[in-house]
Design a protein around this motif. Structure first.
Motif, short mmCIF file in Angstrom:
data_model
loop_
_atom_site.label_atom_id
_atom_site.label_comp_id
_atom_site.label_asym_id
_atom_site.label_seq_id
_atom_site.Cartn_x
_atom_site.Cartn_y
_atom_site.Cartn_z
N GLU A 108 -4.84 15.22 2.29
CA GLU A 108 -3.40 15.38 2.57
C GLU A 108 -2.60 14.23 1.97
O GLU A 108 -1.55 14.45 1.33
N LEU A 109 -3.07 13.01 2.15
CA LEU A 109 -2.34 11.84 1.64
C LEU A 109 -2.30 11.84 0.11
O LEU A 109 -1.29 11.47 -0.49
N ALA A 151 -5.14 6.88 1.34
CA ALA A 151 -6.08 7.98 1.11
C ALA A 151 -7.47 7.45 0.77
O ALA A 151 -8.48 7.98 1.26
N LYS A 152 -7.54 6.41 -0.07
CA LYS A 152 -8.83 5.85 -0.46
C LYS A 152 -9.54 5.25 0.76
O LYS A 152 -10.77 5.31 0.87
N LEU A 205 -13.57 13.02 -7.27
CA LEU A 205 -13.51 12.77 -8.71
C LEU A 205 -12.31 13.48 -9.32
O LEU A 205 -11.55 12.89 -10.10
N LEU A 206 -12.13 14.75 -8.98
CA LEU A 206 -10.99 15.51 -9.51
C LEU A 206 -9.67 14.89 -9.08
O LEU A 206 -8.73 14.76 -9.89
N LEU A 207 -9.57 14.49 -7.82
CA LEU A 207 -8.31 13.93 -7.31
C LEU A 207 -8.00 12.58 -7.94
O LEU A 207 -6.83 12.26 -8.19
N ASP A 208 -9.02 11.77 -8.20
CA ASP A 208 -8.80 10.48 -8.87
C ASP A 208 -8.26 10.69 -10.28
O ASP A 208 -7.29 10.05 -10.70
N TYR A 209 -8.90 11.58 -11.03
CA TYR A 209 -8.41 11.86 -12.39
C TYR A 209 -7.04 12.54 -12.36
O TYR A 209 -6.20 12.31 -13.24
N PRO A 220 0.83 -1.21 0.00
CA PRO A 220 0.00 0.00 0.00
C PRO A 220 0.86 1.26 0.00
O PRO A 220 1.93 1.29 0.61
N ASP A 221 0.38 2.28 -0.69
CA ASP A 221 1.10 3.55 -0.77
C ASP A 221 0.15 4.67 -0.34
O ASP A 221 -0.94 4.41 0.17
N TYR A 222 0.55 5.92 -0.59
CA TYR A 222 -0.28 7.05 -0.19
C TYR A 222 -1.70 6.92 -0.70
O TYR A 222 -2.67 7.22 0.00
N TYR A 223 -1.84 6.49 -1.97
CA TYR A 223 -3.17 6.46 -2.57
C TYR A 223 -4.08 5.44 -1.88
O TYR A 223 -5.26 5.73 -1.63
#
Length: 455
Positions: free
Chosen positions: A71-72, A31-32, A176-180, A25-28
């Motif tokens: 933040e993550l 974050a999720k 949505l914006l952060l995922d894209y 696992p990483d930041y993403y």
């Protein structure tokens, strides 16, 4: 070492979460997890008009999880930026692990990203007001974590209410914006790995310059000097970097953008490609009469019919084995590398993948060192057994600018599979830059989401 009886694996197996080096696992991923927890809490708080779970209590874990997720995600974007920067410029130092101030992280990230590639403005402009709201109310992650600051000052005294329904809509748009945004940065990393860029000019800009570059025979005309001056002024580059750009333009494996004819295939000719195509058709699309008619009329008690059917099967197997043997003997290792590269490039939107794959498979097939397939024959078997081999190769020929050859083969072998993309390929509309596709999809989804809130 003390055994931990709380944080451990157990039955049922499906309830064991993979952590640490197990799953990487990483930041993403972190974050999720926080954003999903926040969304679940929002749904719980809004259910039954807040009667089941008081919004006055739920607001704190909802907002804390939201803010920590943001933040993550921003820290994950900084990590991707640091990888991107190795191809172009040195980044200013930033204490990623030591900083929890969203405003400072965002200032650094947006400034460096926008100076790195102008296309990122699309995301930073849209994300900025959302992230500023989080930075204003909770810059360091303490506001929704504790009721009082380190100086014993009560939090949120200037905001009497926070509407959870508004949070739900805003966070949906922000997520949505952060995922894209993440997908765009990862794709940008793939794009820069192709090395079709200079210190200041991106691949996207080079393709634009290529579309404006005069034909080679016009390069001695006075108009070409004006063209060079305009490009240097527009992109703030000198003559040396412009020469680098034009050199890249000359070598582009496409004629959609470039005024130059694309380089030819590395080793293959039309005849060699058709040799593979004919073998593929024989193996994958047997003639109806040879297989189905005899079987339909076969009578078990009819020994002549059985012998006829057996003879057909034996002959078919003999011809199949003959095809394998003939192909293995016919193709050199370089031609085999070229065939394999064409197939792989047919699944790409980057023409630069074709020469990369050729070199890669040349190394794979060199001196009998077949690390992937075990031998030339196995590599050919793989190509012939793939149901989409012909479509992928024709698509790759369009991708790499071999339009005449691609058209000829598409016309001749249109019956072997679905080529519903053919007209788009002929018009140069099939291969859209992946980064542009991500931006377009993001804009469309974001617009739909905002409109759904207003309706």
């Amino acid at each position: 070492m003390r055994k931990n009886n709380t944080f451990r694996g157990c039955e049922p197996f499906w309830a064991n979460a993979c952590v640490g080096e197990n799953g990487m696992p990483d930041y993403y991923e972190y974050a999720k997890g926080f954003s999903e927890a926040s969304n679940i809490l929002i749904e719980a708080a809004l259910s039954n008009s807040g009667c089941d779970h008081a919004v006055d209590i739920m607001i704190y874990p909802i907002c804390f999880n939201m803010r920590h997720s943001v933040e993550l995600r921003l820290k994950g974007a900084v990590v991707i930026l640091s990888k991107l920067a190795t191809s172009r410029q040195q980044l200013p130092e930033f204490n990623l692990e030591g900083s929890h101030d969203i405003g400072k992280i965002w200032d650094y990230l947006s400034r460096e990203l926008n100076s790195f590639d102008a296309r990122i403005d699309f995301f930073t402009d849209r994300l900025d007001p959302f992230i500023r709201d989080f930075a204003d109310i909770d810059p360091t992650g303490q506001t929704f974590r504790y009721p009082y600051s380190n100086e014993n000052i009560k939090h949120l005294t200037d905001i009497p209410t926070i509407n959870v329904g508004v949070l739900q809509r805003v966070f949906a748009a922000l997520e949505l914006l952060l995922d894209y945004f993440k997908n765009f940065l990862l794709e940008l990393n793939e794009e820069y790995a192709l090395k079709t860029h200079t210190k200041r000019i991106s691949r996207h800009q080079i393709l634009k310059i290529a579309s404006e570059t005069p034909a080679l025979q016009e390069w001695r005309a006075p108009a070409f000097s004006k063209f060079k001056d305009r490009i240097k002024a527009t992109y703030n580059i000198g003559s040396k970097e412009l020469a680098e750009v034009l050199n890249i333009v000359k070598g582009l494996y496409t004629n959609r953008f470039s005024p130059f004819a694309p380089p030819k295939l590395k080793f293959l000719t039309k005849d060699k490609i058709e040799e593979l195509f004919k073998a593929w058709i024989f193996i994958n699309q047997p003639e109806e009469k040879a297989l189905k008619a005899p079987r339909a009329s076969l009578v078990i008690s009819d020994s002549d019919s059985m012998r006829e059917q057996l003879a057909i099967v034996i002959e078919k197997d003999r011809r199949r084995q003959s095809i394998w043997d003939d192909l293995a003997a016919s193709f050199s290792k370089d031609e085999l590398a070229d065939l394999t590269a064409l197939y792989e490039a047919g699944n790409s939107n980057y023409a630069e993948h074709y020469p990369f794959y050729v070199e890669y498979y040349q190394a794979e097939f060199k001196d009998g060192n077949y690390r992937c397939y075990g031998g030339a024959n196995e590599a050919l078997v793989r190509l012939i057994k793939k149901p989409n081999t012909l479509q992928c190769m024709i698509k790759a020929l369009f991708l790499t600018g071999q339009y005449s050859l691609a058209d000829s083969l598409a016309e001749k072998y249109s019956h072997v599979g679905n080529l519903d993309w053919l007209q788009m390929a002929r018009e140069g509309q099939l291969f859209i830059e992946p980064c542009e596709t991500i931006k377009t999809n993001c804009a469309m989804r974001f617009k739909e989401l905002v409109e759904s809130f207003d309706s």
